[in-house]
Write an enzyme that holds these catalytic residues in place. Structure first.
Site: not given
Ligand code: ARG
Length: 457
Positions: A20, A107, A152-153, A274, A280, A282, A287, A319, A322
């Site tokens: 990660s 964790n 409206t509409h 364009s 043009k 734009n 958008e 994981q 993110k």
């Molecule tokens: N890179 C992991 C995550 O973002 C960290 C936690 C990992 N924990 C584990 N028990 N493997 O979730």
């Protein structure tokens, strides 16, 4: 025959799927801050000797300085930002680095880092939302009495003012800010010390780490703390709602900038040309704000589906929490900045807006209301009489107030000359002075209140 390759293949794909660090390196500041809070607490509690805790803290500062100067190195073997930092720390301060991970797990560490990151993102988006609100109230104040058709509409309905229209978005953004603030209040509890899932036997002080990191309190259940990501979903839901608001405004700018509408000229700096059609200009930024809203909703969907059905406590699926949050934050930041630039720099073509309002029989309701008030006609009947007047005007290609008194009296004898004062678009908006209505005096009041709320007055 393929034995060597088979042995190597799975190992290599495992490294790749497991890593990660390519995205969670964005958490490095939060990871260093949480580790420093943790080791200071370990030292204060006598879990780690004070000298060791100080050496680790100094080492973490050196790692942070390296990241700041050179970026975070990406080594898949070190998996994530937590292992990357700990491994570099060990290179810098030696085996004492191994004491940092006492009484914690990745964790609770990642749950803490990610909460800190989302909290920062909320603070950032709040500032960007406030900036767009400032642009909206500024332009609304300039155009509190500029007449445009209200729709409206997408059919001309009644005249409104441009200031009133812009202030509608101020209100939406005010609620968006409040949604983000709610999300922030709920997320502001510290998971650190929940360890892997069950808590720890070491005599840690969770109030100390929570306070050091600016959290209101420690989380109350270790299983919940390491396994829920509702704080990230709260953020994404607020982001998705905000993006939908921006998308509606963007759509209106696209429409208004078109030649048939001609209600606005967007700044050149936020438009493109364009490659084939020289005439043009734009509205690409608008958008893309409209388009990005789809991706932001996609980020919300992605994390909701990732979390659905996961047993307690941590699973590696999490994981994947993110990337959608990082992506949504980046897209929303771009969208808000682009929208602020467009609103601040738009040249509103108020003469075209007024002409459109005058052409579209926007004051037909005013004629009906006049019949109710001045001639005591039941509204349904007044509606019918007015419909006949609109039909006659339309057949002549003329505005309602271009009909003569004779024309109107031929439709209904109860109409008299006073009616003309009700048929202008200015009279129509001035009459709508109910609280929150479009009368320029009302709009100016709302603008003044908003300026105070934004700290502009
Ligand atoms: N890179 C992991 C995550 O973002 C960290 C936690 C990992 N924990 C584990 N028990 N493997 O979730």
């Amino acid at each position: 025959m393929w034995g060597g390759r088979f042995a190597e293949g799975p190992a290599s794909i495992m490294r790749e799927i497991n890593a990660s660090i390519p995205f969670d390196k964005a958490l490095w500041r939060q990871d260093i801050a949480a580790s420093k809070a943790h080791v200071a607490m370990l030292g204060a509690q006598g879990i780690v000797a004070a000298g060791d805790a100080a050496a680790i803290a100094a080492g973490l500062d050196r790692v942070a300085a390296e990241y700041q100067a050179n970026g975070v190195p990406e080594d898949w073997d070190l998996e994530d930002i937590h292992m990357t930092t700990e491994s570099r720390l060990a290179e810098l301060v030696g085996p004492v680095a191994g004491r940092l991970h006492t009484a914690r797990s990745r964790n609770d560490q990642v749950a803490t880092d990610f909460r800190l990151w989302v909290r920062d993102a909320i603070d950032h988006v709040d500032g960007a939302l406030a900036a767009l609100q400032v642009a909206l109230v500024t332009r609304a104040g300039e155009h509190a009495d500029a007449i445009m058709p209200g729709f409206t509409h997408l059919q001309t309905a009644q005249p409104v003012t441009l200031g009133h229209h812009l202030m509608a978005y101020y209100e939406m953004l005010r609620r968006d800010r409040s949604r983000f603030a709610d999300a922030r209040a709920r997320l502001n509890e510290c998971p650190l010390g929940s360890a892997a899932l069950a808590g720890t036997g070491f005599p840690i002080d969770r109030n100390a780490t929570a306070a050091a990191l600016g959290f209101a309190r420690p989380t109350a259940n270790s299983l919940d703390a390491v396994s829920d990501r509702d704080f990230a979903l709260d953020y994404l839901q607020a982001a998705a709602q905000c993006a939908l608001h921006l998308s509606r405004l963007a759509e209106e700018l696209v429409l208004w900038a078109s030649q048939p509408f001609g209600f606005v000229t967007l700044p050149d700096s936020l438009s493109t040309g364009s490659s084939i059609m020289p005439q043009k200009k734009n509205p690409d930024a608008a958008e893309l704000v409209r388009g990005h809203s789809g991706r932001i909703v996609g980020c919300l969907t992605a994390l909701m589906v990732t979390m659905k059905g996961l047993p307690l406590a941590y699973s590696k699926d999490m994981q994947d929490d993110k990337p959608p949050v990082f992506e949504a934050a980046s897209l929303l930041g771009l969208s808000l900045a682009a929208m602020t630039g467009m609103i601040a720099g738009a040249a509103f073509r108020t003469e075209r807006m007024r002409a459109a309002a005058e052409l579209g029989y926007a004051t037909a309701t005013d004629l009906a209301d006049w019949l109710v008030r001045q001639a005591d006609v039941p509204f349904r009947e007044a509606h019918h009489i007015t419909g006949a007047a609109v039909k006659l005007a339309e057949s002549r290609g003329a505005a309602l107030d271009a009909l003569s008194l004779g024309d109107l009296q031929a439709i209904d004898a109860r109409i008299d000359a006073r009616v003309f004062s009700a048929l202008s678009v200015d009279a129509s908006v001035a009459a709508r002075a109910s609280h929150g209505g479009t009368a320029p005096a009302e709009v100016s009041k709302r603008v003044a209140e908003a300026r105070t709320a934004l700290g502009l007055e």
